[in-house]
Design a protein around this motif. Structure first.
Motif, PDB file in Angstrom:
ATOM      1  N   LYS A  25       0.823  -1.194   0.000  1.00 30.51           N
ATOM      2  CA  LYS A  25       0.000   0.000   0.000  1.00 30.51           C
ATOM      3  C   LYS A  25       0.864   1.254   0.000  1.00 30.51           C
ATOM      4  N   HIS A  26       0.196   2.380  -0.243  1.00 30.67           N
ATOM      5  CA  HIS A  26       0.910   3.635  -0.427  1.00 30.67           C
ATOM      6  C   HIS A  26       1.663   4.058   0.837  1.00 30.67           C
ATOM      7  N   ILE A  27       1.073   3.851   2.016  1.00 30.70           N
ATOM      8  CA  ILE A  27       1.727   4.271   3.265  1.00 30.70           C
ATOM      9  C   ILE A  27       2.999   3.457   3.505  1.00 30.70           C
ATOM     10  N   ILE A  28       2.950   2.174   3.214  1.00 30.49           N
ATOM     11  CA  ILE A  28       4.115   1.317   3.445  1.00 30.49           C
ATOM     12  C   ILE A  28       5.222   1.649   2.447  1.00 30.49           C
ATOM     13  N   ILE A  29       4.891   2.190   1.287  1.00 30.55           N
ATOM     14  CA  ILE A  29       5.913   2.583   0.314  1.00 30.55           C
ATOM     15  C   ILE A  29       6.855   3.602   0.925  1.00 30.55           C
ATOM     16  N   TYR A  30       6.293   4.589   1.636  1.00 29.62           N
ATOM     17  CA  TYR A  30       7.144   5.585   2.289  1.00 29.62           C
ATOM     18  C   TYR A  30       8.096   4.928   3.287  1.00 29.62           C
ATOM     19  N   LYS A  31       7.602   3.916   3.996  1.00 33.60           N
ATOM     20  CA  LYS A  31       8.443   3.241   4.986  1.00 33.60           C
ATOM     21  C   LYS A  31       9.582   2.474   4.324  1.00 33.60           C
ATOM     22  N   THR A  32       9.297   1.854   3.186  1.00 30.23           N
ATOM     23  CA  THR A  32      10.368   1.116   2.499  1.00 30.23           C
ATOM     24  C   THR A  32      11.423   2.071   1.944  1.00 30.23           C
ATOM     25  N   ILE A  33      10.980   3.226   1.428  1.00 30.77           N
ATOM     26  CA  ILE A  33      11.949   4.208   0.918  1.00 30.77           C
ATOM     27  C   ILE A  33      12.786   4.778   2.057  1.00 30.77           C
ATOM     28  N   PHE A  34      12.138   5.021   3.199  1.00 30.56           N
ATOM     29  CA  PHE A  34      12.874   5.536   4.352  1.00 30.56           C
ATOM     30  C   PHE A  34      13.896   4.506   4.847  1.00 30.56           C
ATOM     31  N   ALA A  35      13.512   3.232   4.812  1.00 26.82           N
ATOM     32  CA  ALA A  35      14.445   2.174   5.209  1.00 26.82           C
ATOM     33  C   ALA A  35      15.626   2.113   4.239  1.00 26.82           C
ATOM     34  N   ASP A  36      15.341   2.248   2.932  1.00 26.04           N
ATOM     35  CA  ASP A  36      16.425   2.297   1.940  1.00 26.04           C
ATOM     36  C   ASP A  36      17.367   3.459   2.217  1.00 26.04           C
ATOM     37  N   LEU A  37      16.798   4.606   2.554  1.00 25.51           N
ATOM     38  CA  LEU A  37      17.604   5.795   2.800  1.00 25.51           C
ATOM     39  C   LEU A  37      18.533   5.601   3.991  1.00 25.51           C
ATOM     40  N   LEU A  38      17.994   5.039   5.083  1.00 28.12           N
ATOM     41  CA  LEU A  38      18.832   4.808   6.261  1.00 28.12           C
ATOM     42  C   LEU A  38      19.972   3.846   5.948  1.00 28.12           C
ATOM     43  N   MET A  39      19.652   2.792   5.229  1.00 24.56           N
ATOM     44  CA  MET A  39      20.674   1.811   4.898  1.00 24.56           C
ATOM     45  C   MET A  39      21.746   2.413   3.994  1.00 24.56           C
ATOM     46  N   VAL A  40      21.332   3.224   3.018  1.00 24.03           N
ATOM     47  CA  VAL A  40      22.295   3.841   2.110  1.00 24.03           C
ATOM     48  C   VAL A  40      23.177   4.844   2.840  1.00 24.03           C
ATOM     49  N   LEU A  41      22.575   5.625   3.766  1.00 17.86           N
ATOM     50  CA  LEU A  41      23.378   6.594   4.530  1.00 17.86           C
ATOM     51  C   LEU A  41      24.401   5.891   5.410  1.00 17.86           C
ATOM     52  N   VAL A  42      23.991   4.787   6.011  1.00 14.08           N
ATOM     53  CA  VAL A  42      24.936   4.023   6.831  1.00 14.08           C
ATOM     54  C   VAL A  42      26.088   3.521   5.969  1.00 14.08           C
ATOM     55  N   PHE A  43      25.747   3.027   4.797  1.00  8.28           N
ATOM     56  CA  PHE A  43      26.772   2.534   3.886  1.00  8.28           C
ATOM     57  C   PHE A  43      27.660   3.677   3.388  1.00  8.28           C
ATOM     58  N   PHE A  44      27.040   4.848   3.178  1.00  8.07           N
ATOM     59  CA  PHE A  44      27.799   5.999   2.680  1.00  8.07           C
ATOM     60  C   PHE A  44      28.816   6.486   3.725  1.00  8.07           C
ATOM     61  N   PHE A  45      28.374   6.631   4.959  1.00 10.56           N
ATOM     62  CA  PHE A  45      29.276   7.153   5.992  1.00 10.56           C
ATOM     63  C   PHE A  45      30.269   6.098   6.497  1.00 10.56           C
ATOM     64  N   SER A  46      30.021   4.833   6.121  1.00  8.40           N
ATOM     65  CA  SER A  46      30.981   3.804   6.501  1.00  8.40           C
ATOM     66  C   SER A  46      32.046   3.590   5.427  1.00  8.40           C
ATOM     67  N   GLY A  47      32.002   4.442   4.370  1.00  9.91           N
ATOM     68  CA  GLY A  47      33.058   4.368   3.363  1.00  9.91           C
ATOM     69  C   GLY A  47      32.658   3.629   2.123  1.00  9.91           C
ATOM     70  N   GLY A  48      31.407   3.779   1.672  1.00  6.67           N
ATOM     71  CA  GLY A  48      30.948   3.076   0.489  1.00  6.67           C
ATOM     72  C   GLY A  48      31.378   3.715  -0.817  1.00  6.67           C
ATOM     73  N   ALA A  49      31.962   4.882  -0.794  1.00  6.59           N
ATOM     74  CA  ALA A  49      32.483   5.580  -1.979  1.00  6.59           C
ATOM     75  C   ALA A  49      31.419   5.735  -3.048  1.00  6.59           C
ATOM     76  N   SER A  50      31.766   5.447  -4.334  1.00 11.16           N
ATOM     77  CA  SER A  50      30.880   5.736  -5.462  1.00 11.16           C
ATOM     78  C   SER A  50      29.614   4.901  -5.437  1.00 11.16           C
ATOM     79  N   THR A  51      29.684   3.659  -4.948  1.00 13.33           N
ATOM     80  CA  THR A  51      28.482   2.821  -4.901  1.00 13.33           C
ATOM     81  C   THR A  51      27.415   3.457  -4.030  1.00 13.33           C
ATOM     82  N   ALA A  52      27.802   4.027  -2.898  1.00 11.90           N
ATOM     83  CA  ALA A  52      26.848   4.677  -2.003  1.00 11.90           C
ATOM     84  C   ALA A  52      26.250   5.917  -2.652  1.00 11.90           C
ATOM     85  N   GLN A  53      27.069   6.669  -3.381  1.00 10.81           N
ATOM     86  CA  GLN A  53      26.556   7.867  -4.040  1.00 10.81           C
ATOM     87  C   GLN A  53      25.528   7.511  -5.119  1.00 10.81           C
TER      88      GLN A  53
END
Length: 361
Positions: free
Chosen positions: A50-78
């Motif tokens: 559903k539409h509400i859960i879509i926001y939650k999945t995108i937010f979860a993706d964002l948190l995971m990507v930020l963690v990967f970015f600040f842990s040194g993911g370089a170009s893949t994280a960007q």
């Protein structure tokens, strides 16, 4: 198949995941593989939730990507941040638009431009998808309205047929009662009196002669009432082809030639009203909006069709748009299942075609 915003979104999402996979092939690290796998699964999951859960999945993706970015993911994280922003803008998660501003101190200019471009593409697809959905909704709305109008037209046609049938039965009943209560009563009384005359003729000829005169008088009254009933019935049936011919003969402004062929007995009262109204409106418009030298009216009736054609040579004068009278007549023709068309190629020709439902009642 038309190119839709959903198709474009799938293409861009596939392209984004492919870029992430190509970038991961340069390092082939476990954390990058985990990030790519989660992003792909989340992307597929959004089509099932559903539409509400879509926001939650995108937010979860964002948190995971930020963690990967600040842990040194370089170009893949960007690249992953750009992918998440693209997805978020497409699904209307506009709060993610501040992310490039927050991360500007941690990225170079090229990476910021890439992320902003991905967000812009997602935003464009979002509004395209919204407009596409609105058009589909309008199409469904008007399709439903057209269906309702066709259903209403069908119901009105059936109701008209029933009302007309009931009117015919009521008129027959009225005529029958009129003949029975008036003419029939006088004729029967005269018949009984004449029988009495025959019985008393030999015994009392003077009384028989008197009774005979009274019987003739009552019989004359009965015949007069019968004649009145027939006259009233003829006045009702005059509303057919005779009435249309009379309209053409009485139209003195332009010579009108009227011709009719076929069996007119099956034309219903309602259709006669439509045909006569169309004839009157056409004759008036011909004189009002043109300068014809002749008008030809042809009524042709077959077993299946009733065709009325009204033609004149007055097309040289510029004619205004179709007036309300002709529009109303077009609507009335449609309500009885017919079609009205106008041709102004060489001469002005109006053609009305209506199904002949003879014998349907």
């Amino acid at each position: 198949m038309k190119f839709s915003p959903q198709t474009a979104f799938m293409i861009f999402s596939t392209a984004g995941l492919s870029l992430l996979f190509i970038d991961w092939l340069q390092t082939i690290d476990t954390m990058g593989f985990f990030l790519l796998l989660i992003l792909g699964l989340m992307c597929l999951m959004r089509y099932r939730v559903k539409h509400i859960i879509i926001y939650k999945t995108i937010f979860a993706d964002l948190l995971m990507v930020l963690v990967f970015f600040f842990s040194g993911g370089a170009s893949t994280a960007q690249l992953a941040i750009g992918f998440v922003l693209f997805q978020g803008m497409y699904f209307g998660f506009f709060l993610l638009a501040v992310l490039p501003i927050v991360l500007v101190v941690f990225m170079d200019a090229l990476s910021i431009v890439f992320i902003a471009t991905a967000a812009a593409v997602g935003l464009v697809l979002h509004f395209w998808n919204k407009e596409h959905a609105s058009r589909l909704q309008q199409r469904d709305y008007y399709s439903n309205k057209i269906y309702e109008m066709e259903l209403m037209h069908t119901n009105l046609t059936h109701v008209l047929a029933k009302v007309e049938h009931m009117s015919i039965l009521a008129e027959r009943s009225r005529i029958s009662a009129d003949i029975h209560d008036n003419a029939g009563h006088e004729i029967v009384a005269s018949y009984i009196s004449l029988q009495t005359v025959g019985k008393i003729m030999d015994k009392n000829p003077e009384k028989a002669l008197e009774l005979f005169d009274k019987s003739l008088a009552r019989l004359n009254v009965g015949i007069g009432k019968m004649r009145d009933a027939v006259h009233n019935l003829s006045a009702v049936t005059f509303m057919g082809v005779d009435s249309m011919g009379d309209i053409c003969r009485n139209f003195t402004k332009v010579p009108v030639k009227f011709q009719s062929t076929g069996d007119m007995s099956g034309i219903t009262v309602n259709i006669w009203h439509v045909l006569e109204s169309l004839l009157k409106e056409s004759l008036t418009n011909a004189v009002k909006h043109a300068n014809p030298t002749y008008i030809n009216v042809e009524l042709d009736v077959t077993n299946h069709l009733i065709r009325l054609q009204i033609q004149n040579d007055g097309v040289t004068k510029k004619e205004p748009s179709v007036g309300s009278g002709l529009r109303n007549l077009r609507y009335r023709v449609v309500t009885v299942g017919g079609n009205l068309s106008i041709d102004k190629t060489d001469v002005y020709k109006l053609v009305c075609v209506i199904p002949n439902r003879k014998g349907s009642l």
